[in-house]
Enzyme design. Sequence first.
Site, mmCIF file in Angstrom:
data_model
loop_
_atom_site.group_PDB
_atom_site.id
_atom_site.type_symbol
_atom_site.label_atom_id
_atom_site.label_comp_id
_atom_site.label_asym_id
_atom_site.label_seq_id
_atom_site.Cartn_x
_atom_site.Cartn_y
_atom_site.Cartn_z
ATOM 1 N N LYS A 107 0.814 -1.221 0.000
ATOM 2 C CA LYS A 107 0.000 0.000 0.000
ATOM 3 C C LYS A 107 0.848 1.271 0.000
ATOM 4 O O LYS A 107 0.432 2.311 -0.500
ATOM 5 C CB LYS A 107 -0.948 0.003 1.192
ATOM 6 N N GLU A 129 -9.369 7.290 3.099
ATOM 7 C CA GLU A 129 -10.314 6.392 3.760
ATOM 8 C C GLU A 129 -9.547 5.156 4.204
ATOM 9 O O GLU A 129 -8.482 4.849 3.666
ATOM 10 C CB GLU A 129 -11.419 5.970 2.780
ATOM 11 N N SER A 394 1.793 -9.835 -0.724
ATOM 12 C CA SER A 394 1.392 -8.424 -0.620
ATOM 13 C C SER A 394 1.715 -7.754 0.707
ATOM 14 O O SER A 394 1.909 -6.545 0.755
ATOM 15 C CB SER A 394 -0.094 -8.275 -0.931
HETATM 16 C C1 PLP Z 1 -5.092 -3.954 1.646
HETATM 17 C C2 PLP Z 1 -4.381 -5.228 1.380
HETATM 18 C C3 PLP Z 1 -4.759 -6.080 0.330
HETATM 19 C C4 PLP Z 1 -5.954 -5.842 -0.530
HETATM 20 O O1 PLP Z 1 -5.915 -4.686 -1.305
HETATM 21 P P1 PLP Z 1 -5.649 -4.711 -2.871
HETATM 22 O O2 PLP Z 1 -5.966 -3.335 -3.292
HETATM 23 O O3 PLP Z 1 -6.551 -5.742 -3.476
HETATM 24 O O4 PLP Z 1 -4.234 -5.065 -3.072
HETATM 25 C C5 PLP Z 1 -3.997 -7.216 0.105
HETATM 26 N N1 PLP Z 1 -2.943 -7.525 0.874
HETATM 27 C C6 PLP Z 1 -2.562 -6.731 1.899
HETATM 28 C C7 PLP Z 1 -1.386 -7.136 2.717
HETATM 29 C C8 PLP Z 1 -3.267 -5.555 2.193
HETATM 30 O O5 PLP Z 1 -2.882 -4.789 3.215
#
Ligand code: PLP
Length: 416
Positions: A107, A129, A394
């Site tokens: 993010k 948000e 992610s």
């Molecule tokens: C917020 C988040 C997501 C989901 O958001 P996307 O916009 O779909 O990437 C996925 N993995 C993590 C670790 C997050 O913090």
Amino acid sequence: MSAQLQADEARALLQASINGELPDERGRFGPFGGRYIPETLVPAFERLEAGVREYLHDDEFQQEYRRELREWVGRPTALTHARRLSERWGTDVWLKREDLAHTGAHKINNAIGQALLAKRLGAKRVIAETGAGQHGVASAAACARVGLPCSVYMGAVDIERQAPNVDRMQRLGAEVVAVETGDKTLRAAIDEALRKWVTDPSGIYYLLGSAVGAHPYPYLVRELQSVIGVEARQQMIDQAGGLPDVALACVGGGSNAIGLFYPLLGDDVELIGVEAGGTGDGLGENAATLATGTPGVLQGSYTMILQDDDGQVQETHSISAGLDYSGVGPEHALLQATGRVTYVSATDSDSLAALEELCETEGILTALETSHAYAYAREWSKKNPGKRILIGNSGRGDKDMPTLTKFPVRIANAGT
Ligand SMILES: *Cc1c(COP(=O)(O)O)cnc(C)c1O
């Protein structure tokens, strides 16, 4: 079921996508995307769109953005060969480590990029948000870094559920605004942030957290997150000896997934997005928007959404707060309709099991969101022995400890 495209239309749209020609000048990804907003919001979106056009690909902006990614975010993030997991699964598994980025997830790539853009546009305050709080934390950190005050809109219900993140945001200098309207969660927080933006479109910058919403956000967020796929693509060639056979990423709004997939669209790489399958297939039991939803308009964009037969948007459920959203980015809706990307889901319990397995084989506590990609990759491996797999890791799972402590560890001594 997704929106139907004729075969030749699908081919043409996919080629346009690979060529970097989408979205079109109206912000559309084929039939999806666009800008479905009330008249009052038009000036704010037009101002932002002009700013994106002027600055995003400007050399000076890009240099500054790259420098922040390198020096402050800690990029490039590592590509890790998951040796013990590969042995277990019978495939060759590689992990793109967004968990190693500053604040613990992808993010931040988007947050710092948009914070720099806010500065260029002369904004005096940033609003954002947040649902689970991860985007709020990234925004608070990015705003502190560039020296802009930040207000994070958060549903009252989420504030209660995510107390540690509220504290983190406040320590990073942000004001957390409790949203008491609507469902008091993410959807209401977005609506409230938009209402605030209208009051001062030139003084306020709205820093949206995923590849969703009205044009230009899906485009802007994709451009900022594509660094994931650009890096991973080169790292696979350098470290793994070639591109993967398949790349998988979890999909909430779709920002980490589009960041990984977009630079691979033109390659001979199978792409799979994994959504939250929750506890079952019924409406309200999951957040599998692409896998089970239908086309409709949500928060300014024509995309796939979870709605009932009367078009009422449905509540969602997922064990991972970051996937718990009833819409998805419009570019994913197009990629699904063209057949280029496949979208599937993984259940809460399979994702938990996958999280445990990754912990015990690789020493990586991944986020609950990310665990969904592992859960499906594991299944995929059974049918595709010997193949090379890239997984978008992610984020890290430290934030999920309050949830995880409710589930006792199931696999004892997985290494023996
Ligand atoms: C917020 C988040 C997501 C989901 O958001 P996307 O916009 O779909 O990437 C996925 N993995 C993590 C670790 C997050 O913090």
